[in-house]
Design an enzyme around this catalytic site. Structure first.
Site, mmCIF file in Angstrom:
data_model
loop_
_atom_site.group_PDB
_atom_site.id
_atom_site.type_symbol
_atom_site.label_atom_id
_atom_site.label_comp_id
_atom_site.label_asym_id
_atom_site.label_seq_id
_atom_site.Cartn_x
_atom_site.Cartn_y
_atom_site.Cartn_z
ATOM 1 N N HIS A 79 -11.149 -5.925 9.110
ATOM 2 C CA HIS A 79 -11.852 -5.647 7.854
ATOM 3 C C HIS A 79 -13.104 -4.807 8.083
ATOM 4 O O HIS A 79 -13.967 -4.740 7.215
ATOM 5 C CB HIS A 79 -12.259 -6.952 7.154
ATOM 6 C CG HIS A 79 -11.116 -7.787 6.686
ATOM 7 N ND1 HIS A 79 -10.347 -8.539 7.534
ATOM 8 C CD2 HIS A 79 -10.602 -7.971 5.434
ATOM 9 C CE1 HIS A 79 -9.414 -9.175 6.840
ATOM 10 N NE2 HIS A 79 -9.545 -8.850 5.562
ATOM 11 N N GLU B 278 0.810 -1.220 0.000
ATOM 12 C CA GLU B 278 0.000 0.000 0.000
ATOM 13 C C GLU B 278 0.841 1.268 0.000
ATOM 14 O O GLU B 278 0.495 2.260 -0.640
ATOM 15 C CB GLU B 278 -0.942 -0.015 1.212
ATOM 16 C CG GLU B 278 -2.117 -0.974 1.082
ATOM 17 C CD GLU B 278 -1.781 -2.413 1.402
ATOM 18 O OE1 GLU B 278 -2.683 -3.266 1.315
ATOM 19 O OE2 GLU B 278 -0.602 -2.698 1.741
ATOM 20 N N GLN C 47 -7.982 -2.310 -0.596
ATOM 21 C CA GLN C 47 -8.912 -3.428 -0.665
ATOM 22 C C GLN C 47 -9.911 -3.375 0.496
ATOM 23 O O GLN C 47 -11.093 -3.661 0.329
ATOM 24 C CB GLN C 47 -8.143 -4.741 -0.667
ATOM 25 C CG GLN C 47 -8.964 -5.912 -1.156
ATOM 26 C CD GLN C 47 -8.092 -7.110 -1.474
ATOM 27 O OE1 GLN C 47 -7.581 -7.750 -0.562
ATOM 28 N NE2 GLN C 47 -7.921 -7.396 -2.762
ATOM 29 N N PHE C 48 -9.415 -2.987 1.650
ATOM 30 C CA PHE C 48 -10.241 -2.655 2.807
ATOM 31 C C PHE C 48 -9.629 -1.417 3.446
ATOM 32 O O PHE C 48 -8.399 -1.264 3.473
ATOM 33 C CB PHE C 48 -10.286 -3.800 3.825
ATOM 34 C CG PHE C 48 -11.016 -5.016 3.338
ATOM 35 C CD1 PHE C 48 -12.368 -5.182 3.587
ATOM 36 C CD2 PHE C 48 -10.346 -5.991 2.612
ATOM 37 C CE1 PHE C 48 -13.040 -6.306 3.127
ATOM 38 C CE2 PHE C 48 -11.009 -7.109 2.150
ATOM 39 C CZ PHE C 48 -12.364 -7.266 2.398
ATOM 40 N N ALA C 49 -10.470 -0.541 3.970
ATOM 41 C CA ALA C 49 -9.965 0.691 4.572
ATOM 42 C C ALA C 49 -8.953 0.404 5.676
ATOM 43 O O ALA C 49 -8.022 1.180 5.899
ATOM 44 C CB ALA C 49 -11.120 1.519 5.127
ATOM 45 N N ASP C 50 -9.117 -0.713 6.369
ATOM 46 C CA ASP C 50 -8.207 -1.093 7.446
ATOM 47 C C ASP C 50 -6.756 -1.166 6.961
ATOM 48 O O ASP C 50 -5.816 -0.852 7.702
ATOM 49 C CB ASP C 50 -8.591 -2.457 8.016
ATOM 50 C CG ASP C 50 -10.072 -2.588 8.299
ATOM 51 O OD1 ASP C 50 -10.441 -2.754 9.465
ATOM 52 O OD2 ASP C 50 -10.870 -2.512 7.334
ATOM 53 N N PHE C 51 -6.563 -1.585 5.703
ATOM 54 C CA PHE C 51 -5.215 -1.822 5.202
ATOM 55 C C PHE C 51 -4.448 -0.528 4.921
ATOM 56 O O PHE C 51 -3.248 -0.552 4.652
ATOM 57 C CB PHE C 51 -5.264 -2.661 3.921
ATOM 58 C CG PHE C 51 -5.871 -4.032 4.107
ATOM 59 C CD1 PHE C 51 -6.094 -4.564 5.370
ATOM 60 C CD2 PHE C 51 -6.232 -4.794 3.005
ATOM 61 C CE1 PHE C 51 -6.652 -5.823 5.541
ATOM 62 C CE2 PHE C 51 -6.795 -6.053 3.158
ATOM 63 C CZ PHE C 51 -7.008 -6.574 4.431
#
Length: 658
Positions: free
Chosen positions: A464, A397, A419-423
């Site tokens: 996630h 990222e 892919q997910f905001a968490d990442f």
């Protein structure tokens, strides 16, 4: 030290000598000024000039170079006036950053130099983006980025080279191995025998050079750079050199064994090349004296002139305005008929229209090409727009956000999908320290949108499901949007892509397929920073955004006896203070509702603002209804209890009863 002039004329050798000598004399002047107390800090590159000068001479003047602290020779070889550089170092108004940053922490499109930030490694990903823009535009260009041996331990080093390798980007990654990272010697920094040996792990070429031999550096890089212009690919170059001064002058050099100074002083790049040119009869002692006198006179004159340049004058309004690239375009109203679209399909529609509208727009993210992304939002895009512009990325990222900034610097726009905001935590530094600060520091836009599939309600657990908008709402320079409806999802996304500023675009995963609404065909935009008042009432005001909007709507539908004003913020940075103030005045009772956790959630900021600016309109304390201050559990019963929705009825009743 052995030199090979090859076919170079005497005049070419003399020019190289002058290019090499000038930054050395500037350095010596800076050390005098430091002892005199006229300057406060200096990162010396004495002993390393051959790398900066030789590599810059190998580059074309319109090719980007991304240097570091000890690369004064890059700037002087690109003929940046010393007066301008000195104004920058002294924090003068006429410096590249108007006194907002120091040393080489700046960029300049005029000279195609993109400076570093203090985190050392992130500029390597910018080089990827710059080179990618050239590849897509079919320009036979190379990009040169510097790093130190210390920064090769950072994740940014690995990510950037890996991306460049996978994408065959024409980047020279140049490691200046000068023996020490501040005080830490190389034997405590890496285990491999040579840093250049790491190239094989990325499947690329590696070349090691004597970084103190100006002709070796110039000739070999000239050859390599010429080749990657025709056959694009990255190359890792390790230049062996030595830092003859401290990390910066205040740190000293007591931790360095004297024998190393004795050894490397014999390899001084300026003295050795000078002696060689004397032997070749290119120089004479008289000519050396004349050149030095001329340079010192020029240096003294330009530096003293820089000291007389004006100091910045504090102006809060200008400082605030300069956080963002100027952009004030009225929203474009829809003109076509509307049809029912899912929230997810509205986002897809917006992306497709933007790709058609902007031939310089690139989408990047994990699995977004043939697979269509984790949520199938970009399904079919490769067939329509090609793999140059719809790019699957490695799992990195930080490098991809940095590449987005590099694309922007070199004339492109990008949308980066987390892919997910968490990442996004893995790319956090690039967002908050590079994207957010670039325009404020040196006036360059950061035309990047980061898409953030966010939120809970799907049983996806702690990694996630996070609502992490508050990580960014406190960072000046970013714009944050968070649509709650299909109409807004498309219009806000198109507005975000049009805007040349960095924008974090939150899209709630729970709404992707569960929510539909009327969405106009064709192009339209929604004003960023404008809230929507969804209904008007007299008893209570609910201010919310994202999934909270639907929690509130559903609750009020079940309880028609409650007369409520409901505000959907839509944008969190900037946010609509006028609409909020009007809503507070309408009822005197305010509930702030959001999916994020209570402590530090964005509702805290709105609550503080209402208290400071709307106190006279309040009939009760401003209250917050938010999720628990825990991580997000996976089990449905636990997740339901975690979410703010579980406390919405209690919060409303408490406020109404006050």
């Amino acid at each position: 030290m052995q030199f090979d002039r090859k076919q170079k004329s005497d005049s070419e050798l003399l020019d190289i000598y002058k290019r090499l000598l000038f930054p050395r004399l500037v350095e010596e002047k800076m050390l005098i000024l430091l002892r005199q107390g006229r300057i406060g800090k200096w990162f010396s590159g004495i002993g390393q000039e051959a790398i900066a000068v030789g590599s810059t001479l190998a580059m074309q003047s319109d090719e980007y170079i991304l240097p570091m602290h000890r690369n004064l020779g890059v700037f002087t070889t690109r003929d940046i006036p010393l007066k301008k550089l000195m104004a920058q170092w002294q924090g003068k108004l006429t410096g590249f950053t108007k006194g907002r940053d120091r040393s080489f922490h700046f960029g300049t499109q005029e000279y195609k130099i993109i400076g570093m930030i203090s985190h050392l490694g992130p500029q390597m990903a910018l080089a990827d983006g710059i080179a990618l823009a050239d590849i897509i535009a079919e320009k036979p260009k190379a990009t040169l980025v510097f790093t130190g041996e210390g920064a090769t331990s950072e994740g940014d080093f690995h990510e950037a080279i890996n991306v460049a390798s996978v994408w065959n980007l024409p980047v020279i990654f140049l490691i200046e191995n000068n023996g020490y990272g501040l005080s830490t010697p190389i034997n405590e920094q890496f285990k491999c025998k040579h840093l250049v040996d790491r190239a094989i792990g990325y499947g690329i070429e590696g070349v090691q050079l004597d970084g103190n031999n100006i002709l070796d550096v110039y000739d070999k890089l000239n050859e390599l750079i010429g080749d990657i212009r025709k056959n694009p690919r990255p190359i890792l170059v390790e230049c062996l050199t030595f830092r003859m001064r401290g990390h910066e002058e205040a740190s000293g050099t007591k931790y360095v064994p004297q024998q190393l100074f004795d050894e490397w002083s014999q390899k001084d790049p300026v003295k050795n090349f000078e002696d060689y040119l004397l032997d070749e009869a290119v120089l004479t002692e008289q000519l050396i004296s004349e050149i030095r006198i001329s340079f010192k006179k020029q240096i003294d004159s330009e530096i003293e002139a820089a000291f007389l340049e004006p100091e910045p004058q504090a102006n809060a309004e200008q400082e605030l305005n300069d956080m963002y690239y100027p952009y004030d375009v009225a929203p474009i109203a829809p003109t076509a008929a509307a049809s029912e679209k899912r929230y997810l399909d509205a986002i897809t529609d917006g992306l497709r229209l933007a790709m058609q509208r902007h031939q310089n727009l690139v989408l990047m993210g994990q699995d977004i090409a043939e697979y269509g992304g984790a949520f199938k939002i970009t399904e079919g895009f490769v067939a329509e727009f090609g793999k140059d512009r719809i790019r699957n990325t490695p799992i990195c990222e930080s490098a991809i956000v940095g590449a987005g900034l590099g694309l922007s610097i070199n004339g492109y726009k990008s949308v980066v999908e987390m892919q997910f905001a968490d990442f996004v935590s893995v790319g956090f530094n690039q967002i908050v320290n590079n994207l957010a600060k670039t325009h404020y520091r040196w006036g360059e836009k950061a035309d990047v949108v980061v898409r953030m599939p966010t939120g809970a309600g799907t049983g996806a657990g702690p990694f996630h499901s996070q609502s992490n908008e508050a990580w960014f709402t406190k960072t000046p320079g970013l714009k944050i949007v968070y649509p709650a409806f299909s109409y807004d999802a498309k219009g806000l996304l198109l507005a975000a892509i049009e805007d040349p500023n960095p924008i974090i675009y939150f899209e709630h995963k729970y709404l992707y397929r569960s929510l539909s609404g009327l969405v106009p065909e064709g192009f339209y935009t929604i004003e960023i920073g404008k809230a929507n008042t969804l209904q008007h009432g007299e008893q209570i005001t609910i201010i919310t955004y994202g999934l909270g909007v639907h929690w509130a709507l559903n609750y009020l539908k079940i309880h028609p006896e409650i007369s409520a004003t409901l505000v959907d913020l839509v944008s969190l940075q900037p946010w609509d203070k006028a609409t909020v103030k009007a809503a507070v005045k309408a009822t005197g009772r305010v509930l702030l509702l959001h999916e994020d956790t209570l402590t530090g959630g964005f509702g805290s900021e709105i609550s503080a603002w209402i208290n400071e600016n709307c106190f006279e309109f309040l009939d009760a304390p401003v209250m917050r209804c938010a999720s628990l201050d825990t991580a997000i559990p996976m089990n449905k019963a636990l997740e339901d209890d975690f979410l703010a929705k579980a406390r919405l009825e209690e919060s409303i009743n408490k406020l109404l009863a006050y």
